[in-house]
Design a protein around this motif. Structure first.
Motif, PDB file in Angstrom:
ATOM      1  N   ARG A 108      -0.151  10.403  -4.484  1.00 21.54           N
ATOM      2  CA  ARG A 108      -0.038   8.960  -4.697  1.00 21.54           C
ATOM      3  C   ARG A 108       1.317   8.474  -4.204  1.00 21.54           C
ATOM      4  NH1 ARG A 108      -0.583   8.373 -10.870  1.00 21.54           N
ATOM      5  NH2 ARG A 108      -0.911  10.573 -11.202  1.00 21.54           N
ATOM      6  N   ILE A 109       1.336   7.361  -3.496  1.00 23.06           N
ATOM      7  CA  ILE A 109       2.597   6.754  -3.055  1.00 23.06           C
ATOM      8  C   ILE A 109       2.612   5.313  -3.547  1.00 23.06           C
ATOM      9  CG2 ILE A 109       3.987   6.023  -1.071  1.00 23.06           C
ATOM     10  CD1 ILE A 109       2.720   8.288   0.555  1.00 23.06           C
ATOM     11  N   SER A 110       3.677   4.972  -4.267  1.00 22.82           N
ATOM     12  CA  SER A 110       3.801   3.612  -4.787  1.00 22.82           C
ATOM     13  C   SER A 110       4.671   2.776  -3.843  1.00 22.82           C
ATOM     14  CB  SER A 110       4.414   3.710  -6.187  1.00 22.82           C
ATOM     15  OG  SER A 110       4.913   2.484  -6.569  1.00 22.82           O
ATOM     16  N   VAL A 111       4.214   1.581  -3.506  1.00 22.58           N
ATOM     17  CA  VAL A 111       5.012   0.699  -2.633  1.00 22.58           C
ATOM     18  C   VAL A 111       5.245  -0.629  -3.347  1.00 22.58           C
ATOM     19  CG1 VAL A 111       4.296   1.699  -0.439  1.00 22.58           C
ATOM     20  CG2 VAL A 111       2.881  -0.110  -1.480  1.00 22.58           C
ATOM     21  N   LYS A 142       2.659  -0.195  -7.685  1.00 22.96           N
ATOM     22  CA  LYS A 142       2.903   0.704  -8.823  1.00 22.96           C
ATOM     23  C   LYS A 142       1.728   0.674  -9.808  1.00 22.96           C
ATOM     24  CE  LYS A 142       6.109   1.923 -12.446  1.00 22.96           C
ATOM     25  NZ  LYS A 142       4.942   2.147 -13.299  1.00 22.96           N
ATOM     26  N   LEU A 143       1.280  -0.556 -10.088  1.00 29.65           N
ATOM     27  CA  LEU A 143       0.143  -0.682 -11.008  1.00 29.65           C
ATOM     28  C   LEU A 143      -1.121  -0.075 -10.394  1.00 29.65           C
ATOM     29  CD1 LEU A 143      -0.225  -1.792 -13.796  1.00 29.65           C
ATOM     30  CD2 LEU A 143      -0.690  -4.040 -12.823  1.00 29.65           C
ATOM     31  N   GLY A 144      -1.270  -0.244  -9.080  1.00 25.70           N
ATOM     32  CA  GLY A 144      -2.420   0.330  -8.374  1.00 25.70           C
ATOM     33  C   GLY A 144      -2.399   1.848  -8.451  1.00 25.70           C
ATOM     34  N   VAL A 145      -1.214   2.421  -8.269  1.00 24.68           N
ATOM     35  CA  VAL A 145      -1.080   3.877  -8.363  1.00 24.68           C
ATOM     36  C   VAL A 145      -1.491   4.348  -9.760  1.00 24.68           C
ATOM     37  CG1 VAL A 145       0.724   5.629  -8.585  1.00 24.68           C
ATOM     38  CG2 VAL A 145       0.557   4.294  -6.488  1.00 24.68           C
ATOM     39  N   ASP A 146      -1.042   3.627 -10.792  1.00 31.87           N
ATOM     40  CA  ASP A 146      -1.466   3.986 -12.155  1.00 31.87           C
ATOM     41  C   ASP A 146      -2.987   3.948 -12.267  1.00 31.87           C
ATOM     42  OD1 ASP A 146       1.186   4.129 -12.764  1.00 31.87           O
ATOM     43  OD2 ASP A 146       1.269   2.197 -13.816  1.00 31.87           O
ATOM     44  N   THR A 203      -3.345  -5.995  -7.221  1.00 36.13           N
ATOM     45  CA  THR A 203      -3.720  -6.256  -5.828  1.00 36.13           C
ATOM     46  C   THR A 203      -2.517  -6.485  -4.917  1.00 36.13           C
ATOM     47  OG1 THR A 203      -4.134  -8.528  -6.525  1.00 36.13           O
ATOM     48  CG2 THR A 203      -6.047  -7.128  -6.238  1.00 36.13           C
ATOM     49  N   MET A 204      -2.694  -6.103  -3.651  1.00 37.20           N
ATOM     50  CA  MET A 204      -1.668  -6.357  -2.629  1.00 37.20           C
ATOM     51  C   MET A 204      -2.354  -6.629  -1.288  1.00 37.20           C
ATOM     52  SD  MET A 204      -0.096  -2.632  -1.579  1.00 37.20           S
ATOM     53  CE  MET A 204      -1.068  -1.416  -0.678  1.00 37.20           C
ATOM     54  N   PHE A 205      -1.586  -7.136  -0.338  1.00 34.55           N
ATOM     55  CA  PHE A 205      -2.050  -7.290   1.045  1.00 34.55           C
ATOM     56  C   PHE A 205      -1.336  -6.241   1.893  1.00 34.55           C
ATOM     57  CE2 PHE A 205      -2.110 -12.213   0.377  1.00 34.55           C
ATOM     58  CZ  PHE A 205      -3.245 -12.114  -0.409  1.00 34.55           C
ATOM     59  N   THR A 206      -1.937  -5.915   3.020  1.00 33.04           N
ATOM     60  CA  THR A 206      -1.285  -5.047   4.005  1.00 33.04           C
ATOM     61  C   THR A 206      -1.265  -5.782   5.336  1.00 33.04           C
ATOM     62  OG1 THR A 206      -2.044  -3.055   2.871  1.00 33.04           O
ATOM     63  CG2 THR A 206      -1.405  -2.814   5.178  1.00 33.04           C
ATOM     64  N   PHE A 207      -0.085  -5.820   5.965  1.00 26.04           N
ATOM     65  CA  PHE A 207       0.071  -6.559   7.226  1.00 26.04           C
ATOM     66  C   PHE A 207       0.387  -5.585   8.347  1.00 26.04           C
ATOM     67  CE2 PHE A 207       2.765  -9.590   9.887  1.00 26.04           C
ATOM     68  CZ  PHE A 207       1.663 -10.285  10.382  1.00 26.04           C
ATOM     69  N   ASN A 208      -0.473  -5.566   9.336  1.00 21.59           N
ATOM     70  CA  ASN A 208      -0.230  -4.776  10.541  1.00 21.59           C
ATOM     71  C   ASN A 208       0.639  -5.628  11.460  1.00 21.59           C
ATOM     72  OD1 ASN A 208      -0.401  -3.667  13.103  1.00 21.59           O
ATOM     73  ND2 ASN A 208      -2.631  -3.652  13.178  1.00 21.59           N
ATOM     74  N   MET A 209       1.924  -5.298  11.527  1.00 19.52           N
ATOM     75  CA  MET A 209       2.896  -6.216  12.125  1.00 19.52           C
ATOM     76  C   MET A 209       2.710  -6.381  13.640  1.00 19.52           C
ATOM     77  SD  MET A 209       6.173  -5.052   9.856  1.00 19.52           S
ATOM     78  CE  MET A 209       7.301  -6.324  10.370  1.00 19.52           C
TER      79      MET A 209
END
Ligand code: FEO
Length: 396
Positions: free
Chosen positions: A124-127, A107-111, A153-159
């Protein structure tokens, strides 16, 4: 001509940029080995995602690399793990050629995409933590990991492939023709530590929480957005465990500056005394030292000693600069001592002491000497060294 891309896992491609010529980060950290801006393309059966982009100025090469794999217009999602321009600076150029692409961020990243890049709201898509995005036989899971190194900041995991994209976290400022950490040899850990000191040490509490999340995911590959990709990630995870919450070493960093030799005379006595007491010392003369090496060595040191002459009623400018960094960069070893010389009126050690104490340091000894040190001053310098060594031995 073809640009280099690397398939790090089936249909997961490194499409990043090696910036061999960059020499400073954040306008003060030297980059003797340049750095890289790692961007990754994930091609699912139905959708395509780009994870982070590149520093402004490299967008065209990024798009050429992508076009060697898929038409860039096919990108559906731009995953923004971090809004800092070295990773998000290419978003607008990618959005121009990929008219359906939406930016995915916290959400903060989208802002921040609005503030920094003026991304329109419909793109924009907030996750949030645990959300997933289906690409078709590739599922992306988002993990909130704030304050690494900005709040969004966030991480993204390719499951399916067990690849964790960590952006700044677990990175290093290395550019190399070799993409994988196990290919760059002995350069990796000292550079990863130096990088950790500047980017992550101020946020070590957040780093600890993030490490717990990384350990839970147990990824096969860790793909940061600076430096090499870790396909055997255990060694970098263990290093971060040590740097963020491991025991400190029996080590003292002595930083000093001297104009006419008096402060340097004291430094030699203090450094030798600490060393003779069985505690490792690393002295840095600030007139020639690389400040990033000082911060790197403070990652696991137990104590710091700062030496400065008095200049215009305060500390030498180089000592003020070093003191400010040491006091504000989340150094864990909070034992300190201060020494210095003056000609007619002091003030340097008082100024340094105030700043260190504000930063949570315990100053165990202060030594002020008028003019060149005499035998009585030498004795006090020995006492300072012994006092610091004693406290370090008690603490480790
Ligand atoms: Fe590599 Fe915080 O940006």
């Amino acid at each position: 001509m073809a640009f280099k891309t690397v398939e790090i896992s089936p249909n997961v491609f490194w499409v990043g940029i090696e910036d061999w010529n960059r020499r400073f980060f954040d306008a003060f950290i030297p980059l003797p080995n340049g750095t890289s801006y790692n961007s990754y393309l994930i091609v699912g059966k139905e959708k395509t995602a780009l994870i982070d982009t590149v520093n402004p100025g490299f967008e065209k090469i990024l798009l050429k690399k992508i076009s060697q794999i898929v038409p860039p217009g096919k990108i559906d999602y731009i995953i923004m793990n971090h809004a800092e321009p070295d990773h998000a600076g290419g978003i607008l150029e990618v959005m121009k050629v990929a008219p359906n692409a939406k930016v995915v961020a916290t959400k903060l990243g989208v802002d921040m995409t609005k503030i920094y890049f003026d991304v329109p709201s419909e793109r924009r898509i907030s996750v949030k933590d645990g959300d997933t995005l289906e690409l078709g036989q590739k599922t992306l899971k988002f993990i909130e990991a704030p304050w690494l190194h900005w709040p969004e900041t966030m991480f993204t995991f390719n499951m399916e492939d067990s690849v964790l994209f960590t952006c700044d976290f677990l990175g290093s400022h290395i550019t190399s023709d070799k993409l994988f950490a196990d290919e760059v040899g002995g350069l990796l850990m000292p550079e990863a530590k130096r990088y950790y000191a500047e980017i992550m040490m101020p946020f070590s509490a957040s780093a600890q929480k993030a490490l717990d999340k990384v350990n839970l995911l147990n990824p096969k590959i860790i793909a940061p957005s600076h430096g090499p990709v870790h396909r055997n990630p255990q060694s970098i995870i263990e290093a971060y465990e040590k740097w963020t919450r491991g025991p400190l070493e029996k080590k003292v960093i002595v930083v000093y500056v001297s104009m006419w030799g008096s402060t340097q005379t004291l430094e030699r006595i203090i450094t030798e005394t600490i060393s003779t007491e069985g505690v490792e010392t690393v002295p840095y003369n600030l007139t020639v030292a690389d400040i990033s090496h000082v911060l790197r060595d403070l990652v696991d040191a137990s104590a710091v000693v700062i030496g400065t002459p008095t200049v215009l009623g305060g500390a030498h400018p180089l000592a003020l600069y070093a003191t400010e960094l040491i006091a504000s960069f989340g150094v864990r070893g909070k034992i300190a001592a201060i020494f210095g010389s003056f000609g007619w009126g002091g003030g340097a050690t008082r100024r340094v002491k105030l700043r260190l104490e504000k930063g949570g340091f315990e100053v165990v000894y202060t030594l002020d000497v008028r003019g060149p040190p005499k035998p009585a001053h030498i004795e006090k310098a020995v006492s300072l060294g012994k006092a610091v060594a004693k406290r370090v031995k008690e603490a480790t």
